[in-house]
Write a protein that holds these residues in place. Sequence first.
Motif, PDB file in Angstrom:
ATOM      1  N   SER A   1       0.956  -1.244   0.002  1.00 48.76           N
ATOM      2  CA  SER A   1      -0.081   0.022  -0.072  1.00 48.76           C
ATOM      3  C   SER A   1       0.987   1.264   0.007  1.00 48.76           C
ATOM      4  CB  SER A   1      -0.935   0.009   1.128  1.00 48.76           C
ATOM      5  OG  SER A   1      -0.287   0.132   2.425  1.00 48.76           O
ATOM      6  N   ARG A   2       1.992   1.220   0.614  1.00 48.23           N
ATOM      7  CA  ARG A   2       2.898   2.369   0.729  1.00 48.23           C
ATOM      8  C   ARG A   2       3.612   2.417  -0.649  1.00 48.23           C
ATOM      9  NH1 ARG A   2       3.599   0.487   6.028  1.00 48.23           N
ATOM     10  NH2 ARG A   2       5.451  -1.029   5.331  1.00 48.23           N
TER      11      ARG A   2
ATOM     12  N   ALA B   1      -4.787  -2.017  -1.739  1.00 47.04           N
ATOM     13  CA  ALA B   1      -3.433  -2.923  -1.997  1.00 47.04           C
ATOM     14  C   ALA B   1      -3.455  -4.243  -2.505  1.00 47.04           C
ATOM     15  CB  ALA B   1      -2.261  -2.581  -1.342  1.00 47.04           C
ATOM     16  N   ARG B   2      -4.108  -5.055  -1.527  1.00 44.64           N
ATOM     17  CA  ARG B   2      -4.418  -6.496  -1.601  1.00 44.64           C
ATOM     18  C   ARG B   2      -5.289  -6.995  -3.147  1.00 44.64           C
ATOM     19  NH1 ARG B   2      -4.834 -11.383   1.018  1.00 44.64           N
ATOM     20  NH2 ARG B   2      -3.891 -10.345   2.809  1.00 44.64           N
ATOM     21  N   ARG B   3      -6.309  -5.778  -3.145  1.00 42.04           N
ATOM     22  CA  ARG B   3      -7.016  -6.132  -4.448  1.00 42.04           C
ATOM     23  C   ARG B   3      -6.286  -5.713  -5.668  1.00 42.04           C
ATOM     24  NH1 ARG B   3     -12.123  -2.488  -4.221  1.00 42.04           N
ATOM     25  NH2 ARG B   3     -12.732  -3.820  -6.062  1.00 42.04           N
ATOM     26  N   HIS B   4      -5.417  -4.916  -5.755  1.00 45.11           N
ATOM     27  CA  HIS B   4      -4.652  -4.535  -6.786  1.00 45.11           C
ATOM     28  C   HIS B   4      -3.667  -5.647  -7.258  1.00 45.11           C
ATOM     29  CE1 HIS B   4      -5.858  -0.573  -8.309  1.00 45.11           C
ATOM     30  NE2 HIS B   4      -5.570  -0.063  -7.114  1.00 45.11           N
ATOM     31  N   LEU B   5      -3.241  -6.205  -6.273  1.00 44.39           N
ATOM     32  CA  LEU B   5      -2.317  -7.210  -6.490  1.00 44.39           C
ATOM     33  C   LEU B   5      -2.956  -8.701  -6.879  1.00 44.39           C
ATOM     34  CD1 LEU B   5       0.949  -7.349  -6.119  1.00 44.39           C
ATOM     35  CD2 LEU B   5      -0.204  -5.192  -4.942  1.00 44.39           C
ATOM     36  N   ALA B   6      -3.965  -8.984  -5.937  1.00 39.42           N
ATOM     37  CA  ALA B   6      -4.686 -10.208  -6.603  1.00 39.42           C
ATOM     38  C   ALA B   6      -5.211 -10.142  -7.934  1.00 39.42           C
ATOM     39  CB  ALA B   6      -5.780 -10.552  -5.471  1.00 39.42           C
ATOM     40  N   GLY B   7      -5.836  -8.678  -8.158  1.00 36.56           N
ATOM     41  CA  GLY B   7      -6.625  -8.426  -9.452  1.00 36.56           C
ATOM     42  C   GLY B   7      -5.643  -8.488 -10.585  1.00 36.56           C
ATOM     43  N   ALA B   8      -4.284  -8.196 -10.411  1.00 39.29           N
ATOM     44  CA  ALA B   8      -3.247  -8.213 -11.473  1.00 39.29           C
ATOM     45  C   ALA B   8      -3.031  -9.743 -11.639  1.00 39.29           C
ATOM     46  CB  ALA B   8      -1.922  -7.516 -11.225  1.00 39.29           C
ATOM     47  N   ILE B   9      -2.863 -10.487 -10.680  1.00 40.82           N
ATOM     48  CA  ILE B   9      -2.611 -11.894 -10.724  1.00 40.82           C
ATOM     49  C   ILE B   9      -3.685 -12.459 -11.620  1.00 40.82           C
ATOM     50  CG2 ILE B   9      -2.143 -14.003  -9.594  1.00 40.82           C
ATOM     51  CD1 ILE B   9      -0.336 -12.373  -7.519  1.00 40.82           C
ATOM     52  N   ARG B  10      -4.831 -12.351 -11.016  1.00 41.03           N
ATOM     53  CA  ARG B  10      -6.208 -12.752 -11.633  1.00 41.03           C
ATOM     54  C   ARG B  10      -6.281 -12.755 -13.127  1.00 41.03           C
ATOM     55  NH1 ARG B  10     -10.494 -10.409 -12.344  1.00 41.03           N
ATOM     56  NH2 ARG B  10     -10.008  -8.810 -11.101  1.00 41.03           N
ATOM     57  N   GLU B  11      -6.212 -11.298 -13.331  1.00 45.07           N
ATOM     58  CA  GLU B  11      -6.257 -10.900 -14.961  1.00 45.07           C
ATOM     59  C   GLU B  11      -5.210 -11.578 -15.793  1.00 45.07           C
ATOM     60  OE1 GLU B  11      -8.502  -9.129 -16.504  1.00 45.07           O
ATOM     61  OE2 GLU B  11      -9.692  -8.450 -15.036  1.00 45.07           O
TER      62      GLU B  11
ATOM     63  N   GLY C   1       7.277   5.443  -3.323  1.00 42.52           N
ATOM     64  CA  GLY C   1       6.075   5.410  -3.856  1.00 42.52           C
ATOM     65  C   GLY C   1       6.193   5.385  -5.391  1.00 42.52           C
ATOM     66  N   VAL C   2       5.294   4.736  -5.915  1.00 42.95           N
ATOM     67  CA  VAL C   2       5.184   4.760  -7.683  1.00 42.95           C
ATOM     68  C   VAL C   2       4.989   6.003  -7.971  1.00 42.95           C
ATOM     69  CG1 VAL C   2       4.738   2.138  -7.751  1.00 42.95           C
ATOM     70  CG2 VAL C   2       3.037   3.934  -7.918  1.00 42.95           C
TER      71      VAL C   2
END
Length: 313
Positions: free
Chosen positions: A87-88, A98-108, A269-270
């Motif tokens: 998240s940072r 942040a968890r959703r972004h990582l899991a969403g990236a792996i799922r897609e 951060g990014v």
Amino acid sequence: MSRLFELPEDQHAAARSWWVHGERRPRAARRASSVAVVRDGLNGVETLLRYRPGLTPLGSVAFPGGSLDAADEDDCPWFGPTPAQWSRLLRVDDHRVARRHLAGAIRELFEETGILLAGPDAHAVVANPGGGEWMQSRVALDRQELSLPDLVNRRGFGLRTDLLRAVGRWHSPYFSHRRFDTQYFAVAVPHGQDTSLMEGKGVWSAWVPARWVVAGRDSTVLGDAIGQEETVGRTLGRLTVPAVELLLERMAEAGSTVEFLMDLTIRGGVPEFTPELHGSPEDSGVPGVPGEDADGGGFSLSVDLPGGRWARA
């Protein structure tokens, strides 16, 4: 430093309305993730591009990716930085996002390519997860009949988030009718895995040398190779979005996949980007791209780049 990019034709009407009627409150943005997959090839770094029919804020030609699902937040084994650490890095206030972004990236990535960043421990990934019974899981994920956390929990795997490199956070232009808040990642193809289109979905996907794409950006070679009505005769700038163009440039400059990924190392951060409307309907402001019509063809997108790898032309 600022860079100018072509405005896709599907955004012309929205751009002209924003310009004529003045700035208004932007539409809410949906959260999304996108993953640039890379490997070494005979002509330098290669990446997997996909054609997406219809209108999408990620571009007609893009890396695998899409909107996040609520179930992406569900618990499952997790390898790599914690959601709080992610998240940072991703500049989001809530570690659940942040968890959703990582899991969403792996799922897609798994749905669209058959690459699954998951394994039994922090040092392994599942072998050959693209076809067979795995294809059924990909279809079920796409139909939202199955969630990624459910899939890995049932098989005793954990998500290998340590394999992903955060690249940047991109917001769709304020004038867009469909807006995404997209986290871009990059990953090398894991050993023992390959890519395939999902059954019954997907029109075109191919590994392409980044140098070839960048060298032909002002021609229609990529769009013609895809061979779809919406791509033939179109240059790269009319097929994709600035985030994809800039990442392709970084790949083209790199001597190898390792060099490309190492160049993405981020301290803090990014970087965040929001392309802004530039010019007027009569003059695009992009060298060699004159104004075209009264529907907004004269506009372009201006992107402020923070320096370093993003500012290199």
